[in-house]
Design a protein around this motif. Structure first.
Motif, PDB file in Angstrom:
ATOM      1  N   VAL A   1      30.224  61.270  23.448  1.00 45.73           N
ATOM      2  CA  VAL A   1      31.269  61.439  24.529  1.00 45.73           C
ATOM      3  C   VAL A   1      31.231  62.102  25.641  1.00 45.73           C
ATOM      4  O   VAL A   1      30.706  63.336  25.568  1.00 45.73           O
ATOM      5  CB  VAL A   1      32.683  61.892  23.687  1.00 45.73           C
ATOM      6  N   CYS A   2      31.432  61.393  26.779  1.00 40.97           N
ATOM      7  CA  CYS A   2      31.280  62.089  28.171  1.00 40.97           C
ATOM      8  C   CYS A   2      32.223  63.182  28.499  1.00 40.97           C
ATOM      9  O   CYS A   2      33.568  62.525  28.345  1.00 40.97           O
ATOM     10  CB  CYS A   2      30.808  61.018  29.212  1.00 40.97           C
ATOM     11  N   GLU A   3      32.010  64.227  28.694  1.00 45.56           N
ATOM     12  CA  GLU A   3      33.141  65.284  28.911  1.00 45.56           C
ATOM     13  C   GLU A   3      33.893  64.789  30.247  1.00 45.56           C
ATOM     14  O   GLU A   3      35.010  65.109  30.483  1.00 45.56           O
ATOM     15  CB  GLU A   3      32.408  66.593  29.286  1.00 45.56           C
ATOM     16  N   TYR A   4      33.259  63.974  31.077  1.00 48.04           N
ATOM     17  CA  TYR A   4      34.293  63.385  32.318  1.00 48.04           C
ATOM     18  C   TYR A   4      35.364  62.806  31.922  1.00 48.04           C
ATOM     19  O   TYR A   4      36.222  62.848  32.448  1.00 48.04           O
ATOM     20  CB  TYR A   4      33.218  62.380  33.457  1.00 48.04           C
ATOM     21  N   ASP A   5      35.095  62.045  30.592  1.00 48.93           N
ATOM     22  CA  ASP A   5      36.278  61.017  30.075  1.00 48.93           C
ATOM     23  C   ASP A   5      37.381  62.026  29.821  1.00 48.93           C
ATOM     24  O   ASP A   5      38.754  62.022  29.701  1.00 48.93           O
ATOM     25  CB  ASP A   5      35.891  60.203  28.936  1.00 48.93           C
ATOM     26  N   VAL A   6      37.017  63.316  28.952  1.00 52.43           N
ATOM     27  CA  VAL A   6      37.823  64.102  28.282  1.00 52.43           C
ATOM     28  C   VAL A   6      38.710  64.930  29.700  1.00 52.43           C
ATOM     29  O   VAL A   6      39.902  65.306  29.530  1.00 52.43           O
ATOM     30  CB  VAL A   6      37.289  65.209  27.352  1.00 52.43           C
ATOM     31  N   MET A   7      37.765  65.313  30.573  1.00 53.55           N
ATOM     32  CA  MET A   7      38.413  65.882  31.928  1.00 53.55           C
ATOM     33  C   MET A   7      39.476  65.183  32.390  1.00 53.55           C
ATOM     34  O   MET A   7      40.791  65.479  32.533  1.00 53.55           O
ATOM     35  CB  MET A   7      37.508  66.354  33.077  1.00 53.55           C
TER      36      MET A   7
END
Ligand SMILES: Cc1cc2nc3c(=O)[nH]c(=O)nc-3n(C[C@H](O)[C@H](O)[C@H](O)COP(=O)(O)O)c2cc1C
Length: 516
Positions: free
Chosen positions: A236-242
């Motif tokens: 899971v890419c951290e940019y998506d969670v940000m």
């Protein structure tokens, strides 16, 4: 009386746009302190940051006048830190009122990593205002502090989001890994193979590459450091969670010299390649680590070869003083205390351990000692909880000691937990359980040096301990106590209490804090 409410505060996500927007919000809330007196990057800045942050009480700090970097022609003149070293600012980042109790933050933290709003690719942004390549690259243009006297050098990477990608899926990962200045264009970093960056490095090597493209985004909204420093699920890419935390997609621009993406409004981006051939490694460490000890031996480490630096006009270097100690809680510790507690709670829920009412990791060690509150319904429940946590991969480098208490004990109150340990623990009745020789931390000096050598064993070695400070349901119900196993506590009955409090003013008394 249970101490943990079922209610969870409601988030109103905030997009602060960039580090400057976050600083403006902090300033408006009285959470930012600007230092205009000249401060030396060499030892002094780190010392001030560590002493000023306090036990979650200090403000965020902006150093405006750094020795050797305070002329108008300096490429970078300012350093910002301590942004997330308090629960007030963590709450602001999450879109909650600043006085939200850490217990509520833990409940929010249980879900916060599961959200997803994918980023948006934009053509350009302020981070491209200056593009430095070739011979012009000089990392010493940035006031990277020598944070602690015993550190091995100047650490430019302490809170930057290091971006890499999986060569087969192209999914990016953003993580915080420490990095030291080795020369004008070289940064050795501490990269454990077990971290997601390590998985990527292995994948690039398996594909026949001896180097991996890498970029570091330094200085953006608080979610960058917060999520880069937390275990977002692999793949899971951290940019998506940000995006999910801030309630809006992150605008990303493509790097100049590598096929990676960084926030368009970041302060500074360092691009390049991580050389994976051991012959290219450069010396790194030691460094003041999260344990509050000097740790991580001086040794050759994989090194970033910088191919470009892009930055905003008058950029701000984002840094962080690592290492939590009594009286001085680091950003890592404050953030981890919430997220490690939330993670442990999720592990307990997934394992089906009933009756969990509260979970907490005090920030002074951020997850090494775990506190669990539970409503018991059968004997052995605390041991079930400890086994579930220690059997999970979340216990890597965390949860060495677990203390379980009944739900009448406030696990956010050290005195309450200590009282429960004093009067509900009997070591002769299996209330202290040692789980020997488990996986453990490579940086914990209470483990013998040889036993915490990940190169030899793949992990450190921990003997874990459960302190079962619940009332022992193995005891027989006592007929003299109406079938209870423990006598009643001597707090006055509610009616007697109310009657007494009703007379306090007349008697010249005020209700002490923490009284029921
Ligand atoms: C201030 C700070 C410094 C950190 N330094 C390192 C480090 O040098 N090496 C490392 O492997 N993890 C370090 N971590 C922990 C990782 O950032 C954390 O485990 C994170 O989950 C890694 O990202 P990943 O899950 O995508 O691998 C640090 C965390 C913080 C907040």
């Amino acid at each position: 009386m249970g101490v943990a409410s079922e209610m969870s505060a409601e988030r109103k996500p905030v997009a602060y746009e960039d580090l400057r927007g976050w600083m403006a919000a902090l300033k408006a809330a009285g959470e930012l302190h600007e230092i205009n007196g000249e401060v030396d990057w060499n030892i002094e800045l780190g010392t001030i940051m560590r002493l000023a942050q306090g036990a979650g009480t200090g403000k965020a700090l902006l150093f405006n006048n750094i020795k050797g970097y305070n002329t108008n022609d300096a490429r970078c003149r300012r350093v910002f830190g301590n942004g997330l070293s308090s629960y007030r600012r963590l709450a602001m980042m999450l879109g909650l009122p600043p006085d939200t109790h850490p217990r509520e933050l833990v409940k929010i933290g249980r879900n916060v990593l599961n959200g997803s709003i994918p980023p948006r690719i934009v053509k350009t942004g302020p981070v491209k205002e200056n593009i430095v390549t070739g011979k012009d690259i000089n990392l010493y243009d940035f006031p990277a502090p020598h944070w602690n006297r015993l550190d091995g050098g100047r650490y430019i990477l302490t809170y930057g989001g290091i971006v890499t990608k999986d060569p087969t899926t192209n999914v990016m990962n953003v993580g915080i890994y420490r990095g030291m200045l080795a020369s004008r264009d070289k940064i050795p970093i501490l990269m454990w193979r077990a971290q997601h960056i390590g998985h990527h490095a292995t994948a690039w090597q398996n594909g026949g590459s001896s180097e991996m493209p890498i970029a570091v985004a330094i200085g953006w909204e608080p979610t960058l450091g917060f999520l880069a420093g937390q275990p977002v699920t692999k793949g899971v890419c951290e940019y998506d969670v940000m995006g999910a935390v801030r309630g809006a997609p992150v605008d990303l621009v493509k790097c100049e010299t590598v096929d990676l993406y960084v926030p368009a409004t970041a302060e500074i981006v360092i691009e390049g390649y991580l050389d994976l051939d051991p012959a290219t490694y450069t010396m790194e460490g030691p460094f003041a680590e999260f344990t509050g000890y000097l740790a991580g031996d001086r040794s050759p480490k994989p090194t970033i070869r910088v191919t470009a630096i892009t930055h905003r006009n008058d950029p701000i270097l984002r840094g962080s003083i690592e290492g939590s100690l009594p009286g001085s809680y680091s950003e890592n510790a404050v953030c981890s205390s919430i997220m490690r507690a939330g993670t442990a709670w999720n592990v307990l829920e997934r394992a089906g351990v009933p009756g969990i009412t509260d979970v907490w990791c005090p920030p002074v060690h951020a997850g090494i000692n775990l506190l669990v509150g539970m409503k018991q319904s059968y004997r052995g429940q605390a041991k079930q909880a400890a086994n579930a946590i220690w059997g999970s991969s979340a216990a890597h480098v965390r949860y060495k000691h677990i203390t379980v208490v009944d739900d009448d004990i406030d696990i956010h109150d050290y005195a309450a937990v200590d009282w429960a340990i004093a009067y509900r623990v009997n070591a002769g009745e299996d209330d202290i359980i040692i789980m020997p020789s488990t996986f453990g931390a490579g940086l914990d000096p209470s483990t013998r040096r040889r036993d915490r050598n990940p190169a030899l064993f793949g992990t450190g070695k921990w003997n874990r301990v459960l302190i079962d400070a619940t009332m022992n349901l193995d005891y027989d119900p006592d007929p003299d106590l109406d079938g209870a196993r423990f006598p009643p506590m001597v707090w006055p009955e509610p009616d007697d209490r109310e009657a007494a409090y009703a007379r306090f003013a007349e008697l010249g008394l005020t209700k002490p804090p923490r009284s029921p």
